[in-house]
Write a protein that holds these residues in place. Sequence first.
Motif, PDB file in Angstrom:
ATOM      1  N   MET A 116      66.324  49.077  66.234  1.00 20.40           N
ATOM      2  CA  MET A 116      65.783  49.932  67.293  1.00 20.40           C
ATOM      3  C   MET A 116      64.383  49.453  67.646  1.00 20.40           C
ATOM      4  SD  MET A 116      65.490  54.071  67.319  1.00 20.40           S
ATOM      5  CE  MET A 116      64.897  54.929  68.776  1.00 20.40           C
ATOM      6  N   GLY A 117      64.124  49.209  68.908  1.00 22.12           N
ATOM      7  CA  GLY A 117      62.837  48.682  69.342  1.00 22.12           C
ATOM      8  C   GLY A 117      61.772  49.752  69.447  1.00 22.12           C
ATOM      9  N   SER A 118      60.537  49.302  69.496  1.00 19.87           N
ATOM     10  CA  SER A 118      59.406  50.211  69.636  1.00 19.87           C
ATOM     11  C   SER A 118      58.978  50.274  71.086  1.00 19.87           C
ATOM     12  CB  SER A 118      58.244  49.714  68.770  1.00 19.87           C
ATOM     13  OG  SER A 118      57.069  50.426  69.073  1.00 19.87           O
ATOM     14  N   ASN A 119      58.481  51.438  71.489  1.00 17.87           N
ATOM     15  CA  ASN A 119      57.906  51.577  72.827  1.00 17.87           C
ATOM     16  C   ASN A 119      56.481  51.032  72.878  1.00 17.87           C
ATOM     17  OD1 ASN A 119      60.172  52.863  73.932  1.00 17.87           O
ATOM     18  ND2 ASN A 119      59.498  54.856  73.142  1.00 17.87           N
ATOM     19  N   TYR A 120      55.981  50.604  71.737  1.00 17.26           N
ATOM     20  CA  TYR A 120      54.583  50.186  71.639  1.00 17.26           C
ATOM     21  C   TYR A 120      54.499  48.768  71.066  1.00 17.26           C
ATOM     22  CZ  TYR A 120      54.469  55.264  71.858  1.00 17.26           C
ATOM     23  OH  TYR A 120      54.677  56.562  72.216  1.00 17.26           O
ATOM     24  N   LYS A 121      55.192  47.845  71.731  1.00 17.70           N
ATOM     25  CA  LYS A 121      55.311  46.496  71.186  1.00 17.70           C
ATOM     26  C   LYS A 121      53.981  45.758  71.147  1.00 17.70           C
ATOM     27  CE  LYS A 121      56.722  44.361  75.581  1.00 17.70           C
ATOM     28  NZ  LYS A 121      57.759  43.534  76.245  1.00 17.70           N
ATOM     29  N   HIS A 122      53.065  46.073  72.061  1.00 20.14           N
ATOM     30  CA  HIS A 122      51.768  45.416  72.040  1.00 20.14           C
ATOM     31  C   HIS A 122      50.849  46.051  71.001  1.00 20.14           C
ATOM     32  CE1 HIS A 122      52.912  44.307  76.341  1.00 20.14           C
ATOM     33  NE2 HIS A 122      52.891  43.184  75.657  1.00 20.14           N
ATOM     34  N   VAL A 123      50.829  47.379  70.947  1.00 17.88           N
ATOM     35  CA  VAL A 123      49.982  48.073  69.983  1.00 17.88           C
ATOM     36  C   VAL A 123      50.317  47.644  68.556  1.00 17.88           C
ATOM     37  CG1 VAL A 123      49.467  50.321  68.957  1.00 17.88           C
ATOM     38  CG2 VAL A 123      49.500  50.076  71.437  1.00 17.88           C
ATOM     39  N   PHE A 124      51.622  47.454  68.290  1.00 19.96           N
ATOM     40  CA  PHE A 124      52.034  47.117  66.923  1.00 19.96           C
ATOM     41  C   PHE A 124      52.265  45.630  66.715  1.00 19.96           C
ATOM     42  CE2 PHE A 124      53.047  51.680  66.992  1.00 19.96           C
ATOM     43  CZ  PHE A 124      52.355  52.059  65.844  1.00 19.96           C
ATOM     44  N   SER A 125      51.783  44.811  67.637  1.00 19.53           N
ATOM     45  CA  SER A 125      51.860  43.368  67.425  1.00 19.53           C
ATOM     46  C   SER A 125      50.726  42.919  66.525  1.00 19.53           C
ATOM     47  CB  SER A 125      51.798  42.625  68.762  1.00 19.53           C
ATOM     48  OG  SER A 125      50.557  42.858  69.408  1.00 19.53           O
ATOM     49  N   THR A 126      50.970  41.850  65.777  1.00 24.57           N
ATOM     50  CA  THR A 126      49.951  41.314  64.878  1.00 24.57           C
ATOM     51  C   THR A 126      49.010  40.393  65.642  1.00 24.57           C
ATOM     52  OG1 THR A 126      51.357  39.449  64.278  1.00 24.57           O
ATOM     53  CG2 THR A 126      51.530  41.440  62.923  1.00 24.57           C
ATOM     54  N   ILE A 127      47.893  40.125  65.032  1.00 25.03           N
ATOM     55  CA  ILE A 127      46.932  39.185  65.600  1.00 25.03           C
ATOM     56  C   ILE A 127      46.171  38.534  64.451  1.00 25.03           C
ATOM     57  CG2 ILE A 127      45.096  40.907  65.887  1.00 25.03           C
ATOM     58  CD1 ILE A 127      44.321  39.475  68.503  1.00 25.03           C
ATOM     59  N   GLU A 128      45.786  37.290  64.618  1.00 26.83           N
ATOM     60  CA  GLU A 128      45.012  36.584  63.600  1.00 26.83           C
ATOM     61  C   GLU A 128      43.748  36.016  64.231  1.00 26.83           C
ATOM     62  OE1 GLU A 128      45.531  32.713  60.660  1.00 26.83           O
ATOM     63  OE2 GLU A 128      47.257  34.053  60.963  1.00 26.83           O
ATOM     64  N   ILE A 129      42.614  36.281  63.598  1.00 24.37           N
ATOM     65  CA  ILE A 129      41.314  35.807  64.068  1.00 24.37           C
ATOM     66  C   ILE A 129      40.595  35.168  62.892  1.00 24.37           C
ATOM     67  CG2 ILE A 129      39.138  36.447  65.182  1.00 24.37           C
ATOM     68  CD1 ILE A 129      40.536  38.984  66.215  1.00 24.37           C
ATOM     69  N   ARG A 130      40.229  33.900  63.026  1.00 22.81           N
ATOM     70  CA  ARG A 130      39.553  33.148  61.964  1.00 22.81           C
ATOM     71  C   ARG A 130      40.286  33.254  60.621  1.00 22.81           C
ATOM     72  NH1 ARG A 130      34.489  31.022  63.082  1.00 22.81           N
ATOM     73  NH2 ARG A 130      33.557  31.753  65.047  1.00 22.81           N
ATOM     74  N   GLY A 131      41.595  33.287  60.677  1.00 22.51           N
ATOM     75  CA  GLY A 131      42.388  33.356  59.459  1.00 22.51           C
ATOM     76  C   GLY A 131      42.579  34.763  58.919  1.00 22.51           C
ATOM     77  N   VAL A 132      41.934  35.753  59.533  1.00 21.76           N
ATOM     78  CA  VAL A 132      42.080  37.145  59.120  1.00 21.76           C
ATOM     79  C   VAL A 132      43.255  37.749  59.887  1.00 21.76           C
ATOM     80  CG1 VAL A 132      40.974  39.400  58.963  1.00 21.76           C
ATOM     81  CG2 VAL A 132      39.617  37.314  58.649  1.00 21.76           C
ATOM     82  N   LYS A 133      44.212  38.332  59.178  1.00 27.17           N
ATOM     83  CA  LYS A 133      45.423  38.850  59.799  1.00 27.17           C
ATOM     84  C   LYS A 133      45.328  40.365  59.963  1.00 27.17           C
ATOM     85  CE  LYS A 133      48.238  35.088  57.959  1.00 27.17           C
ATOM     86  NZ  LYS A 133      49.389  34.711  57.092  1.00 27.17           N
TER      87      LYS A 133
END
Length: 334
Positions: free
Chosen positions: A1-18
């Motif tokens: 089941m998909g989420s209605n908040y796919k961007h809010v709950f997407s991951t991101i990595e900055i300078r190796g910090v996840k």
Amino acid sequence: MGSNYKHVFSTIEIRGVKYKNRIHMAPTSPKLTDPKGFMTTEHIEYFRTIAKGGAGIITLGNCTVDIEHYQDEPRQVALDNDHYIPGLTRLVDMFELYGVVGQLELNHAGLDASWDLNRCPAIGPTAQHMPMELMKAALLGRPPVRAEAMTYEQIKEIQQKYIDAAFRCKRAGMNTVFVHAGHANLIGQFSSPLYNRRTDEYGGSLENRARFCMEILEGIRKKCGEDFVIELRVSADEIHPDGMHFEEAKRYLQMMDGMFDILSVSAGLHTDKRYFKYFTPNMFRGEMVNVGYAAELKKILKCKISVAGGIDNLTNAEKLFPRAGRTSACLPAA
């Protein structure tokens, strides 16, 4: 089941910090330390509840780089001594249990430090009577205490306090720090024409007014390394007629672009109660009050963008990503 908040709950990595998602708890100061600023179990448990709730980033607000002389509220988290590191390590251990990126908001009240807490005059870019001090003095029936102008030696000393505080965060196990340069706290006082009327290399032109902040950011990067994330908070517009407004703030941030990794966008002043509502908006001001500033800044800056102010549900948070123009932006709910 998909989420209605796919961007809010997407991951991101900055300078190796996840970061596990884009939900950013904006800085808050629950005043649960001991009187000298040491971390307590009560303080950690307050933030444990929020960590369990799923936020990706949690920021402890108003952590002072000089608790001995320049508090502006009781029971601030203190960062001006190595003795504070063990307590911070306990906090980091808790955050890691829930996969949260925890960080501290480094701050110095500057001209707005409390005489009643410190028993010494506040200091800042220019000597002056401050609105909050005038109000407190009238309420307490005492003469107002005029804030003093910082000497060159004090400027260098306090810049180093910011740098050392960031390094203590790293030594405690944190891989990011949140530098408060907004709401007319000390860094914001140097950048603002409202409070900075110096005639030396730290006053006058925008380039000179930016110098205090830039040297702090440079120092943190040098001491904490390339694998350390720096988030910077600013007031995109101080709103006050004589303060820094958005067009000048854009130039200010462009000068520093590349010196920080995430920009936290807010507005207003902490030094005058008439302008509190711009960084702590009430229900009558509407929702997402600072998103317009954030969207404009995203167009001209390389860094990721975070925005605070009236973002109180996931549906509104999800709307930020298409408006920002690309999903790689860090635009969490706050």
